[in-house]
Design an enzyme around this catalytic site. Structure first.
Site, PDB file in Angstrom:
ATOM      1  CE  LYS A   1       8.491   2.887-102.713  1.00 18.15           C
ATOM      2  NZ  LYS A   1       9.686   3.257-101.925  1.00 18.15           N
TER       3      LYS A   1
ATOM      4  NE  ARG B   1     -22.095  35.367 -78.738  1.00 14.61           N
ATOM      5  CZ  ARG B   1     -20.964  35.935 -79.169  1.00 14.61           C
ATOM      6  NH1 ARG B   1     -20.796  37.242 -79.085  1.00 14.61           N
ATOM      7  NH2 ARG B   1     -19.998  35.188 -79.674  1.00 14.61           N
TER       8      ARG B   1
ATOM      9  CG  ASP C   1       0.081  -3.395 -86.174  1.00 12.59           C
ATOM     10  OD1 ASP C   1       1.273  -3.706 -86.323  1.00 12.59           O
ATOM     11  OD2 ASP C   1      -0.870  -4.110 -86.527  1.00 12.59           O
ATOM     12  CB  ILE C   2       5.537  -1.235 -85.236  1.00 13.10           C
ATOM     13  CG1 ILE C   2       5.341  -0.374 -83.982  1.00 13.10           C
ATOM     14  CG2 ILE C   2       6.762  -0.765 -86.041  1.00 13.10           C
ATOM     15  CD1 ILE C   2       5.054   1.091 -84.264  1.00 13.10           C
TER      16      ILE C   2
ATOM     17  CG  HIS D   1     -33.735  27.225 -97.211  1.00 12.41           C
ATOM     18  ND1 HIS D   1     -33.264  26.497 -98.285  1.00 12.41           N
ATOM     19  CD2 HIS D   1     -34.910  27.777 -97.603  1.00 12.41           C
ATOM     20  CE1 HIS D   1     -34.126  26.613 -99.289  1.00 12.41           C
ATOM     21  NE2 HIS D   1     -35.136  27.369 -98.902  1.00 12.41           N
TER      22      HIS D   1
ATOM     23  CB  THR E   1       6.195  -8.781 -90.076  1.00 16.92           C
ATOM     24  OG1 THR E   1       5.828  -7.524 -89.497  1.00 16.92           O
ATOM     25  CG2 THR E   1       5.174  -9.835 -89.688  1.00 16.92           C
TER      26      THR E   1
ATOM     27  N   GLY F   1      -1.915 -15.113 -83.996  1.00 13.54           N
ATOM     28  CA  GLY F   1      -3.306 -15.522 -83.887  1.00 13.54           C
ATOM     29  C   GLY F   1      -3.924 -15.891 -85.210  1.00 13.54           C
TER      30      GLY F   1
ATOM     31  CG  ASP G   1     -33.299  49.106 -81.372  1.00 13.24           C
ATOM     32  OD1 ASP G   1     -32.951  48.166 -80.633  1.00 13.24           O
ATOM     33  OD2 ASP G   1     -32.647  49.495 -82.363  1.00 13.24           O
TER      34      ASP G   1
ATOM     35  CD  GLU H   1     -37.490  17.940-100.890  1.00 14.24           C
ATOM     36  OE1 GLU H   1     -37.068  16.786-101.048  1.00 14.24           O
ATOM     37  OE2 GLU H   1     -37.599  18.754-101.819  1.00 14.24           O
TER      38      GLU H   1
END
Length: 513
Positions: A135, A509, A123-124, A276, A65, A34, A467, A328
């Site tokens: 490289k 939770r 792709d290979i 924070h 290739t 292509g 408590d 901020e």
């Protein structure tokens, strides 16, 4: 010696201009499929890859290739020995390789994509050429990003070569390109191969593209950077656009994320003020300006210098309220022109727009620890009125149920141990990150002050003892929402009954460490 460039790209952005520029510099352009077709249609002379290899593309294009005349030309060092060997085998050195890979990400994101379709888009030959050229970057220019084409052409035009520094940078980009490609394939196939009970793959690969270097990390002596994951879609801090203000800091980004993830919990117009990563004020209202004022006034001392999040477009009325104090940053789906003009009065205010409130395609979060990292599903747990289990003699009123659900959405985003006190769709007190639940409750109740009477209380986890209920009763709390599940639940229920408090269990939770 004839200069040769091999171009074979899936993303054809700018490829015609790049190839034409190389031709003008005397390069022979070799191409495939292509890409060759597109270049020829644009009037660029191209040598088809089969003319180089002397071998046709076979196996439906799977092999085209992978040939010594391609990889020998790419991998050869420009030494006398290698060049003699190339000449003996009638191989021409390849000096530039411009390759990017089959659109695997786009393929697997298609609705109804089959495994076979995905496999055919692995792709290979492309990755092999990319890695070979990277490289051999000392002698070969590898370009995987179309955005680099003008830079490469400019250096060739001005210096007759691409500098070693640029070649090395391009090689790093190339290896990152193939690494991300392999990560996508690994992640996709791992999900298919995984056993039902195995939610996460045996190898978890995380990657990101550096979006910016930051001035420093949480503290000035720490260096830091911000990375975006590729392929993220939807509204979040990573995809937001900064419209004005100073550069974002490490802490800004963390806080902005916390603000937006909390504010998106609400359907009504909502505002969140973060400090924070914990909310110091959250409110809903019939309009955004009222929601902001209520959220800010919930704790104006803490809100100074805070981060604000909205779930609606910011209008002028809201912007006028915001510029009355120092903030901020702000994040919202968008802003009216008048609002942006008003916010522009605060030149340093960081203004971010997400575009909408769409959910992202992310389903996990990662927390780094020294020597490793933790991975878990995002906490997308939701609780509705139908999920609530009334466990006390007294049932909550309609208004209390609304406040309980509101407080529950907020406490989900507060660092554990977490307690939230709320009334009328606004937080009155937030106890965050305490070592015990009673301490968190004490902070939240004290912060609520005289307004606490008739308010509701949310706890991110169960009460290990009664408590906290006793403390809430003394302050004037009238309804409580908590997960339940403690061995001592009955003690808390008896305490609530004793003081005429309505209490509901969610069965879910929301620890947040």
């Amino acid at each position: 010696m004839q200069k040769r460039a091999l171009i074979s790209v899936s993303d054809k952005t700018g490829v015609v201009e790049f190839a034409r520029g190389l031709k003008e510099l005397g390069y022979e352009v070799v191409s495939t499929g292509g890409t060759a077709k597109k270049l020829r249609e644009a009037g660029v002379e191209v040598t088809y890859i089969s003319e180089v290899t002397g071998f046709p593309e076979i196996l439906d294009g799977r092999v085209k290739t992978l040939h010594p005349k391609v990889h020998g030309g790419i991998l050869a060092r420009r030494t006398a020995e290698h060049l003699q060997e190339l000449a003996a085998n009638d191989i021409v050195p390849i000096d530039i390789v411009a390759v990017n890979l089959y659109p695997f990400r786009a393929t697997i994101q298609k609705a109804g994509v089959t495994l076979q379709e995905a496999i055919e888009n692995i792709d290979i030959g492309g990755p092999t050429m990319v890695r070979a050229a990277a490289k051999n970057f000392e002698h070969v220019v590898i370009v995987v990003n179309p955005g680099r084409y003008p830079e490469v052409l400019r250096e060739l035009q001005e210096q007759g070569k691409v500098t070693r520094e640029t070649r090395l940078q391009l090689a790093v980009e190339a290896f990152a390109h193939t690494a991300e490609y392999d990560r996508l394939i690994t992640e996709y196939l791992s999900k298919i191969a995984a056993k039902k009970e195995d939610k996460f793959p045996p190898v978890f690969i995380l990657s990101g593209i550096r979006a910016m270097n930051l001035r420093y990390g949480e503290n000035p002596h720490q260096q830091a950077a911000f990375y975006r994951e590729e392929g993220v879609e939807g509204a979040c801090v990573s995809t937001a656009r900064q419209l004005q203000g100073k550069e974002l800091s490490f802490n800004n980004i963390a806080d902005i994320n916390a603000a937006f993830e909390l504010v998106r919990e609400f359907n009504r117009p909502a505002a969140v003020v973060i400090k924070h990563t914990n909310p110091c004020g959250v409110a809903v209202a019939d309009n955004l300006a009222d929601a902001y004022c209520r959220a800010f006034n919930a704790d104006p001392v803490s809100a100074f210098g805070g981060i604000v999040g909205f779930n609606r477009q910011v209008d002028a009325a809201t912007a006028r309220e915001m510029v009355k104090t120092f903030l901020e940053a702000v994040i919202a789906p968008g802003y009216t022109d008048e609002a942006l003009e008003i916010l522009g009065e605060k030149e340093s205010l960081r203004v971010l727009a997400t575009g909408d409130m769409s959910p992202t395609n992310q389903d996990y979060e990662v927390k780094k620890v020294n020597g490793g990292f933790l991975v878990q599903e995002l906490d997308r747990g939701k609780v509705t009125e139908n999920d609530l289990k009334v466990v006390t003699e007294k049932k909550p009123t309609r208004e209390q149920v609304e406040d309980l659900l509101f407080a529950w959405k907020v406490v989900k985003h507060v660092k554990s141990n977490a307690i939230v006190v709320a009334k009328g769709g606004v937080t009155l007190g937030v106890g965050a990150g305490q070592m015990n639940r009673v301490g968190a409750a004490r902070i939240a109740l004290e912060q609520a002050g005289d307004q606490v009477r008739g308010a509701v209380l949310a706890s991110d986890a169960f009460f290990p003892f009664a408590d906290t209920v006793e403390q809430a009763a003394r302050a004037g709390i009238t309804a409580i929402i908590q997960p339940g599940g403690s061995l001592r639940d009955e003690e808390s229920i008896r305490a609530a009954n004793k003081h005429g408090i309505a209490m509901v269990f969610t069965g879910m939770r929301h620890f947040k460490h």
